[in-house]
Design an enzyme around this catalytic site. Structure first.
Site: not given
Length: 249
Positions: A15, A88, A137-138, A152, A156
């Site tokens: 990404i 990122n 983020s996610s 994880y 985030k």
């Protein structure tokens, strides 16, 4: 974005590379940060330059003492100011709650939450008024769709809180701060399980999670980041942007 300078942490692959290439395509000069894979960063820079853009590579390991200061020292050797910061870089885990030990927990937070915090704190001194900060983020920070990667997801979530509050701190300078949340994206990091012979149903399962019926691409995410980084995104700040292709709908 002609005349603008951007920095994309973790910009050598996946990404991050997609974002770096898109910002360069739009005219920005892009700093491509890498943690350990210098060859990948140089290839990203070369690809940008082959397309007529401008970029430079900088290396700094994240998650260790002094990481933010080291990153900015490397950046300052190439540029005299900043307009766009994309946080990122990050690491993930597939270990479930019962198997996560303290060292893994600490490592995840050091890279995914502490590093962007202090990179941004030191970067604010270099960021020009009217600048942009975009945190990657996610989707898992807003929904327990993959509970085995809870730690994880927690990192985030911390990044999301940072985003909202920082938008108020830097707003008086005209700086916008937003978070972009990808879902499952087709990257080299995900290739082993998305395309692996031992997991033939993974691609179809990942595509089925999206309301649009496909797996995301790095370009899908990069285009959202580019909007926020451009003048058109000037009135959007403090927001968590769902870029999961409707996976959370």
């Amino acid at each position: 974005m002609v005349g603008k300078t951007a920095l994309v942490t973790g910009g050598s692959r996946g990404i991050g590379r997609g974002i770096a290439e898109r910002l360069a395509q739009d005219g920005a000069r892009v700093g491509v940060h890498y943690g350990s894979n210098e060859a990948a960063a140089k290839e990203t820079v070369a690809a940008i330059e082959r397309s007529g853009g401008s970029a430079f590579a900088i290396g700094a390991e994240l998650g260790v003492p002094g990481d933010a200061a080291a990153l900015w020292a490397a950046f300052d050797a190439h540029a005299d100011g900043l307009d766009i910061l994309v946080n990122n870089a990050g690491i993930g885990t597939s270990r479930p709650f019962a198997d996560t030990d303290e060292s893994e927990y600490d490592r995840l937070f050091a890279v995914n939450a502490r590093a962007p915090y202090f990179i941004t704190r030191l970067g604010a001194e270099r960021l020009r008024d009217g600048g942009r900060i975009i945190n990657i983020s996610s989707g898992v920070s807003h929904a327990a769709v993959l509970p085995d990667i809870m730690t994880y997801a927690m990192t985030k979530g911390a990044l999301d809180v940072f985003t909202r509050n920082l938008s108020k701190v830097l707003g008086p300078r005209g700086i916008t701060v937003n978070a972009v949340a990808p879902g499952i994206v087709d990257t080299d990091i995900n290739a082993a399980w998305l395309r692996g012979e031992d997991n033939k149903d993974a691609w179809a399962g990942a595509a089925a999670m999206s309301a649009l019926g496909r797996v995301g691409t790095t370009q899908d995410i990069a285009d959202v980041v580019a909007f926020l980084a451009a003048p058109d995104g000037r009135w959007v700040t403090g927001q968590w942007i769902d870029a999961t292709g409707g996976s959370l709908a």
